[in-house]
Each structure stands twice: as structure tokens, then as C-alpha cells.
Design a protein around this motif. Structure first.
Motif, mmCIF file in Angstrom:
data_model
loop_
_atom_site.group_PDB
_atom_site.id
_atom_site.type_symbol
_atom_site.label_atom_id
_atom_site.label_comp_id
_atom_site.label_asym_id
_atom_site.label_seq_id
_atom_site.Cartn_x
_atom_site.Cartn_y
_atom_site.Cartn_z
ATOM 1 N N LEU A 19 0.791 -1.067 -0.066
ATOM 2 C CA LEU A 19 -0.073 0.285 -0.049
ATOM 3 C C LEU A 19 0.853 1.193 -0.031
ATOM 4 O O LEU A 19 0.574 2.354 -0.492
ATOM 5 C CB LEU A 19 -1.026 -0.029 1.052
ATOM 6 N N LYS A 20 2.154 1.223 0.542
ATOM 7 C CA LYS A 20 2.829 2.319 0.455
ATOM 8 C C LYS A 20 3.515 2.694 -0.725
ATOM 9 O O LYS A 20 3.943 3.715 -0.971
ATOM 10 C CB LYS A 20 3.931 2.062 1.597
ATOM 11 N N ARG A 21 3.697 1.554 -1.527
ATOM 12 C CA ARG A 21 4.326 1.784 -3.062
ATOM 13 C C ARG A 21 3.436 1.810 -4.130
ATOM 14 O O ARG A 21 3.925 2.073 -5.054
ATOM 15 C CB ARG A 21 5.409 0.833 -2.936
ATOM 16 N N LEU A 22 2.090 1.258 -3.952
ATOM 17 C CA LEU A 22 1.175 1.234 -4.827
ATOM 18 C C LEU A 22 -0.082 2.266 -4.670
ATOM 19 O O LEU A 22 -0.905 1.740 -4.096
ATOM 20 C CB LEU A 22 0.857 -0.287 -5.301
ATOM 21 N N PRO A 23 -0.228 3.285 -5.004
ATOM 22 C CA PRO A 23 -1.336 3.980 -4.693
ATOM 23 C C PRO A 23 -2.485 3.717 -5.212
ATOM 24 O O PRO A 23 -2.735 2.855 -6.435
ATOM 25 C CB PRO A 23 -0.886 5.484 -5.311
ATOM 26 N N GLY A 24 -3.749 3.886 -4.616
ATOM 27 C CA GLY A 24 -4.793 3.473 -4.967
ATOM 28 C C GLY A 24 -5.537 2.117 -4.643
ATOM 29 O O GLY A 24 -6.576 1.680 -4.714
ATOM 30 N N LEU A 25 -4.558 1.526 -3.544
ATOM 31 C CA LEU A 25 -4.973 0.010 -3.389
ATOM 32 C C LEU A 25 -5.410 0.150 -1.858
ATOM 33 O O LEU A 25 -6.109 -0.934 -1.367
ATOM 34 C CB LEU A 25 -3.961 -0.924 -3.181
ATOM 35 N N GLY A 26 -5.331 1.177 -1.166
ATOM 36 C CA GLY A 26 -5.669 1.393 0.337
ATOM 37 C C GLY A 26 -5.269 2.381 0.885
ATOM 38 O O GLY A 26 -4.436 3.096 0.343
ATOM 39 N N PRO A 27 -5.605 2.573 2.254
ATOM 40 C CA PRO A 27 -4.830 3.548 2.908
ATOM 41 C C PRO A 27 -3.230 3.173 3.225
ATOM 42 O O PRO A 27 -2.975 2.026 3.375
ATOM 43 C CB PRO A 27 -5.482 3.393 4.399
ATOM 44 N N GLU A 28 -2.688 4.147 3.105
ATOM 45 C CA GLU A 28 -1.082 4.073 3.011
ATOM 46 C C GLU A 28 -0.568 3.856 4.701
ATOM 47 O O GLU A 28 0.418 3.450 4.983
ATOM 48 C CB GLU A 28 -0.451 5.227 2.600
ATOM 49 N N LEU A 36 -10.305 -8.333 4.351
ATOM 50 C CA LEU A 36 -9.492 -7.238 3.749
ATOM 51 C C LEU A 36 -10.233 -5.958 3.315
ATOM 52 O O LEU A 36 -9.828 -4.669 3.559
ATOM 53 C CB LEU A 36 -8.705 -7.850 2.756
ATOM 54 N N CYS A 37 -11.436 -6.244 2.620
ATOM 55 C CA CYS A 37 -12.304 -4.951 1.843
ATOM 56 C C CYS A 37 -12.536 -4.146 3.158
ATOM 57 O O CYS A 37 -12.799 -3.055 3.107
ATOM 58 C CB CYS A 37 -13.296 -5.559 1.453
ATOM 59 N N ARG A 38 -12.877 -4.845 4.326
ATOM 60 C CA ARG A 38 -13.423 -4.057 5.770
ATOM 61 C C ARG A 38 -12.407 -2.882 6.150
ATOM 62 O O ARG A 38 -12.859 -2.009 6.550
ATOM 63 C CB ARG A 38 -14.300 -5.038 6.574
ATOM 64 N N HIS A 39 -11.047 -3.476 5.858
ATOM 65 C CA HIS A 39 -9.955 -2.702 6.090
ATOM 66 C C HIS A 39 -9.597 -1.831 4.947
ATOM 67 O O HIS A 39 -8.494 -1.068 5.032
ATOM 68 C CB HIS A 39 -8.907 -3.431 6.463
ATOM 69 N N GLY A 40 -10.259 -1.727 4.189
ATOM 70 C CA GLY A 40 -10.036 -0.562 3.005
ATOM 71 C C GLY A 40 -8.938 -1.437 2.066
ATOM 72 O O GLY A 40 -8.238 -0.583 1.334
ATOM 73 N N VAL A 41 -8.410 -2.911 2.141
ATOM 74 C CA VAL A 41 -7.385 -3.222 1.297
ATOM 75 C C VAL A 41 -7.932 -3.940 0.092
ATOM 76 O O VAL A 41 -8.846 -4.719 0.100
ATOM 77 C CB VAL A 41 -6.426 -4.377 2.061
ATOM 78 N N GLN A 42 -7.522 -3.307 -1.111
ATOM 79 C CA GLN A 42 -7.914 -4.024 -2.244
ATOM 80 C C GLN A 42 -6.941 -4.923 -2.807
ATOM 81 O O GLN A 42 -5.715 -4.642 -3.016
ATOM 82 C CB GLN A 42 -8.305 -2.613 -3.492
ATOM 83 N N VAL A 43 -7.365 -6.102 -3.469
ATOM 84 C CA VAL A 43 -6.337 -6.964 -3.966
ATOM 85 C C VAL A 43 -5.952 -6.431 -5.323
ATOM 86 O O VAL A 43 -7.068 -5.793 -5.983
ATOM 87 C CB VAL A 43 -6.618 -8.341 -4.229
ATOM 88 N N PRO A 44 -4.830 -6.247 -5.788
ATOM 89 C CA PRO A 44 -4.538 -5.451 -7.031
ATOM 90 C C PRO A 44 -5.176 -6.205 -8.126
ATOM 91 O O PRO A 44 -5.224 -7.386 -8.287
ATOM 92 C CB PRO A 44 -2.990 -5.588 -7.098
ATOM 93 N N ARG A 45 -5.215 -5.603 -9.353
ATOM 94 C CA ARG A 45 -5.631 -6.220 -10.743
ATOM 95 C C ARG A 45 -5.116 -7.145 -11.247
ATOM 96 O O ARG A 45 -5.391 -8.207 -11.726
ATOM 97 C CB ARG A 45 -5.881 -5.177 -11.775
ATOM 98 N N GLU A 46 -3.638 -7.180 -11.046
ATOM 99 C CA GLU A 46 -2.675 -8.102 -11.301
ATOM 100 C C GLU A 46 -2.803 -9.477 -10.886
ATOM 101 O O GLU A 46 -2.317 -10.450 -11.334
ATOM 102 C CB GLU A 46 -1.062 -7.682 -11.303
ATOM 103 N N PHE A 47 -3.411 -9.593 -9.606
ATOM 104 C CA PHE A 47 -3.713 -10.980 -8.989
ATOM 105 C C PHE A 47 -4.914 -11.526 -9.587
ATOM 106 O O PHE A 47 -5.024 -12.519 -9.265
ATOM 107 C CB PHE A 47 -4.159 -10.453 -7.574
#
Length: 549
Positions: free
Chosen positions: A429-438, A484-495
Motif C-alpha cells: 500500500l505504501k508503494r502502489l497508490p490507490g489500493l488502500g490506506p497508506e 481485507l475489504c473492510r479494512h480498505g485493502v484492495q487486491v491489485p488487478r494483477e492478482f
């Protein structure tokens, strides 16, 4: 006069221990049941709150700019993109209906319906054959008759081949030659295989080398484009109607993004020039990876050699590999069995896993059992396995490769390191913006994930005697994704492609006996250690407790 005597327990001493142990088990099971009930209640309340917060926004979304754009795009597709394909689809469906016979329907209705559905998917071609191949590797998700019927799509789909006259024109036009004889001294008119996107012919180059020629089938790109245009419009409609915020509570990314990632990967299969590049890149990694050499896996897998002078965008000429598809070798009652094929499979799966995080990070994303060729030696024993059909490959950015390594290391011990697993998400999340809270609260996420990860440990598909195709395992993974979604974490499209690869991996693991399952786990751990030894700096940064703090 009566005397009250104390009650005596005449059980043997060891029975006390048994009672204590059983009592603890019952207490643990009771706590687990209570925790699961609490999770269900919380999820239900959350779903209710989400529904009532979603409902007022429906009219605004359906009357907003995105809705207007969706209606306009749908109208354009219905006028220009749909009619040419509908005629072809109608012909395909007619051929499928003509193959239905009354006898099998009366004897075995479920089996007949499953076979008819599979035949229809094969005849529709393109992405529909890909669907049949995924179904064949997902017995935990689909009815057994349907899975059994789709197994034939792994080695040879029944897509009608294009005639030689059309194939010759495609080859001549793409290679810039007058006829086939300018490149090949012989060319078999009947294809060896006719799959979803291309068909393969045996041939001999003018230099005398035996080869196979892969040719993109006519009109495949147009059909795939229409199929995915319809899927994208449907995904946009779902995202629009339910709202992306609500969708993200059930899946880890907007549906449109997931479908678009799959569309890009499958459309790339129509470019055989890109496939040749993928083969050559993977071959260079096989030859040069220090991690493969350290793990002693550098001779376990090979890929076919390509012939650039006889290849282009719609034509790919490769050396012919003498062997049998894994789908034929491991089939029940197979007559052409090759000795020690399970040894070869465990090594090949270890190579495939290592390719996700090592080297160019190019991994084979369509590695079903029809795309693995078991090559025997002179004694009939498996010598190595060849990977073919590199049209669909995945490429993970460095941050996601690091995340996978961190999370895999969390399960290397006897007890999963939940915080290490969650730190992997924070790293991404720190290195890929838009996937969730940094500033993801990894401690809070770890606390919420502990019960689920304990459940996953119990269902661990790599444990001897476990069922890697268990429906309960799939349900638990879905609950993990929802958490994970409830914590705002999105699995990247590449997955998306990794999930597809996971369907294949589950079936491969179920093919192995217990000894080879243990061998696979050992090889995977060895491959991970070899990667860390080959990249010590990265390993120290990602796996060191000091870095985590």
C-alpha cells in the motif's frame, strides 16, 4: 444412624487426563463457534448498514454522468459491434444443439446437460474455451459432471478448425511469402490441435528441422473483442447500480477493472509476436537464474525453441517437443503412463512458483495440464516437463513481488506469523497508490485476521490428507477477502491472473500422493531459500524483524 460417606471416583488415573483433554477441546470448539457466530452477526449488521446507506444513492447513480455514458456505449456496441458476431454465435449454438441426442438425455439428464454445456463453450471458441478450462480445474466450485465434461478442453478443445486454404493465406500474408513452400518443405493439412484462439499444424522447415506452426484462427480477435465488450458493459452496470463502495465490500476491486485485466491478458494471446517474446524471456530466465541453480531446478523445465524467420504476428513456428500432455499422462486408466511423472510435476510447479517473484517476474498464467508436456528419457522415465503456450502471461510490479515473498514467509513455520502477513499488505500500500490506506493499521488487521488464518491453517491444502479442492477452503478465502475489504485493502488487478493460476494449482496438488505432496512443500521452501540466498539484500529488507519495526 446413617453416615454420609464422600463420593469416590473409581476411574483409572489416566482417565482424568483424558477428561481434561476432552474438556479443553470442547471449550476450544465452543469458543470458536461463539467467535464465528459473532463474525456472522457483525457481518450481517454491516451488510444491513451498507444496504441502507446504498439505497438512497441508487437514483443519483442511475441518472448521473456515468449512467449516460454507459447507455451511449451500450447503444454504440449494439449497433456496430454486436450484429456481426451474433450471426456467428447463432451458427455455433445451432451446431451445439444438433449434437444433442435424446438417448443420453433420457439415461443421464445431468451428464447430458453438462456435456452439452461443455460442447457449447468449445464451439463458441475464444474466451468461452478458457472458461471451460478453468471449470475443469475447479471441481470445488462446479458440479462434478460439468467438470468431468470440461476436462477434454485441457488437451484438445473441439473447436472446428479453419480450412487449409485460409490457413495458407494467413501464413503467406503474415510472413510476406508467395506460398507455404517458400518456408516449409512439408505442412500437414490436418491440425494437431484446434484450440480457443489458434490451431497448430505439424510441419518441416526447408532446413529439415521438424517443427509445429501455430496460426491464429480467422476472426478470433473480433469475436473476443465483442465478448469482452459485453462483459465490460455488464461489469460497468453492476458497478454503477450497486456503487463501487458496496461492490468493494464483496470483491477486492471494481468488476470493470478485473474484467479489463482479464481482457488485456487474453487479447494478448492473439499476438503471437508477443508470445514469442514471452517464450524467449522465460527461456533466458531458465538459463540464467541463480535461484534456480541454487535450488537445482534449472534443468527441470524447458520451453520450445522459436524460429524467428518463420514467425510473425499471427504465425509462430517452434520446435516440436516429443512427449505427452500431462492431462493424458495423469488421466485415470491412462495407457500411456510415463514413470516418475509426479517427480517431474513437483519440480515444474516449484519452477512456476519461483518465476512469479524471481527474474523478469514473467509467469505463465495459463498453465493447465494441456500446456505441460511430460518428456520421457530413453527408459520411459520422466526427464523434464516442457511449458508451452505462453500467450497468457502475468507480470507483477516489484512491490507486489515483495509482498508475495513476505506473505509466503509468514507461513514457512509451524505457526503462521499473522503480523508478517499483514505487513506485506502495508508494504504494498505504501508503494502502489490507490489500493488502500497508506497508513494501514497492520496490528488491527492482524488481530481481525487471526481467527480466519487459524481456520486456513486447519484447512491447509498442503497438509497431508487434506482436501485442496474443499468448498470450505474457497468459502474461507472469500471471508478473508471480505475482511481485507473492510479494512480498505484492495487486491491489485494483477492478482486476477494469479487467482486463475491458483485454480490450476489446486487440482495439481490433488493429483499428487502424500509422498509427493511433502516433496513439493520441501521444494517450494528450498526455492524460497534459494531466492533469498541469491538476493540477500532484498531478503534482509523484507524479512528482517528490524525492518518491520
Amino acid at each position: 444412624m446413617s453416615i454420609a460417606l464422600p463420593k469416590m471416583d473409581v476411574r483409572a488415573p489416566d482417565q482424568y487426563g483424558m477428561q481434561d483433554r476432552y474438556g479443553k477441546q470442547e471449550l476450544t470448539a465452543g469458543r470458536a463457534a461463539v467467535a464465528q457466530l459473532e463474525e456472522i452477526v457483525i457481518s450481517t449488521i454491516g451488510a444491513g448498514v451498507a444496504f441502507f446507506s446504498w439505497l438512497p444513492g441508487v437514483p443519483c447513480r442511475l441518472l448521473g454522468k456515468e449512467a449516460v455514458a454507459l447507455v451511449a456505449d451500450t447503444a454504440v456496441f449494439a449497433v456496430s459491434g454486436l450484429p456481426p458476431v451474433l450471426l456467428g454465435r447463432a451458427a455455433d449454438l445451432s451446431r451445439a444443439l444438433l449434437q444433442v441426442r435424446a438417448g443420453p438425455v433420457l439415461r443421464d439428464p445431468k451428464g447430458a446437460v453438462a456435456q452439452a454445456a461443455h460442447t457449447t463453450l468449445d464451439l463458441l471458441g475464444g474466451g468461452f474455451v478458457k472458461v471451460a478450462q478453468v471449470v475443469a480445474h475447479s471441481p470445488a466450485l462446479f458440479p462434478e459432471p460439468f467438470v468431468r465434461a470440461c476436462r477434454s478442453s485441457l488437451a484438445n478443445a473441439s473447436t472446428p478448425p479453419a480450412p487449409l486454404s485460409i490457413v495458407s493465406c494467413i501464413i503467406a500474408e503474415d510472413l510476406g511469402v508467395a506460398s507455404l513452400e517458400d518456408v516449409f518443405s512439408s505442412f500437414q493439412s490436418t491440425p494437431m490441435a484446434s484450440a480457443s484462439i489458434a490451431q497448430v499444424h505439424a510441419a518441416t522447415l526447408r532446413s529439415g528441422e521438424p517443427c509445429v506452426v501455430k496460426v491464429v484462427r480467422p476472426h478470433v480477435r473480433e469475436r473476443l473483442a465483442a465478448d469482452f465488450a459485453a462483459l465490460l458493459l455488464t461489469a460497468r452496470l453492476i458497478d454503477l447500480f450497486f456503487g463501487k463502495d458496496l461492490v468493494l465490500k464483496f470483491v477486492s476491486a471494481p468488476l470493470e477493472a478485473c474484467v479489463d485485466e482479464l481482457r488485456r491478458a487474453i487479447m494478448d494471446e492473439c499476438d503471437l509476436g508477443l508470445e514469442r517474446h514471452n517464450i524467449e524471456a522465460f527461456d533466458a530466465w531458465l538459463r540464467g537464474s541463480p535461484a534456480l541453480r541454487r535450488a537445482k531446478l534449472n534443468t527441470s523445465v524447458r520451453v520450445p525453441r522459436t524460429f524467428p524467420h518463420a514467425s510473425a504476428t499471427r504465425v509462430l513456428t517452434m520446435e516440436r517437443i516429443n512427449g505427452l500432455p500431462l492431462s493424458e499422462v495423469c488421466a485415470p486408466g491412462a495407457q500411456c503412463r510415463i514413470e516418475a511423472w509426479q517427480d517431474g510435476l513437483t519440480s515444474a510447479l516449484s519452477v512456476a512458483a519461483l518465476s512469479i517473484i524471481d527474474g523478469p517476474a514473467l509467469f505463465h498464467a495459463d498453465l493447465h495440464s494441456g500446456n505441460m508436456i511430460v518428456v520421457p528419457n530413453a527408459s520411459g522415465v520422466c526427464d523434464h516437463i516442457a511449458f508451452i503456450d505462453f500467450g497468457c502471461c502475468g507480470n507483477l510490479p516489484p512491490a507486489l513481488r515483495d509482498t508475495l515473498l513476505m506473505q509466503a514467509s509468514a507461513f514457512a513455520g509451524n505457526r503462521p506469523d499473522v503480523r508478517q502477513f499483514c505487513r506485506g499488505f502495508g508494504h504494498a500500500l505504501k508503494r502502489l497508490p490507490g489500493l488502500g490506506p497508506e497508513d494501514l493499521d497492520t496490528d488491527a488487521l492482524a488481530e481481525d485476521l487471526k481467527p480466519l488464518l487459524r481456520e486456513l491453517q486447519r484447512l491447509n491444502p498442503f497438509r497431508p490428507g487434506s482436501d485442496p479442492l474443499s468448498p470450505e477452503l474457497n468459502l474461507t478465502l472469500f471471508r478473508l477477502q471480505a475482511m481485507l475489504c473492510r479494512h480498505g485493502v484492495q487486491v491489485p488487478r494483477e492478482f486476477t491472473l494469479l487467482l486463475k493460476t491458483g485454480c490450476f494449482g489446486a487440482l495439481y496438488f490433488s493429483l499428487l500422493d502424500d509422498r509427493h505432496k511433502s516433496r513439493l512443500i520441501s521444494q517450494l521452501l528450498l526455492a524460497g531459500a534459494a531466492y533469498c540466498a541469491s538476493h540477500p539484500r532484498d531478503a534482509r529488507q523484507l524479512l528482517s524483524p528490524a525492518w518491520a519495526s
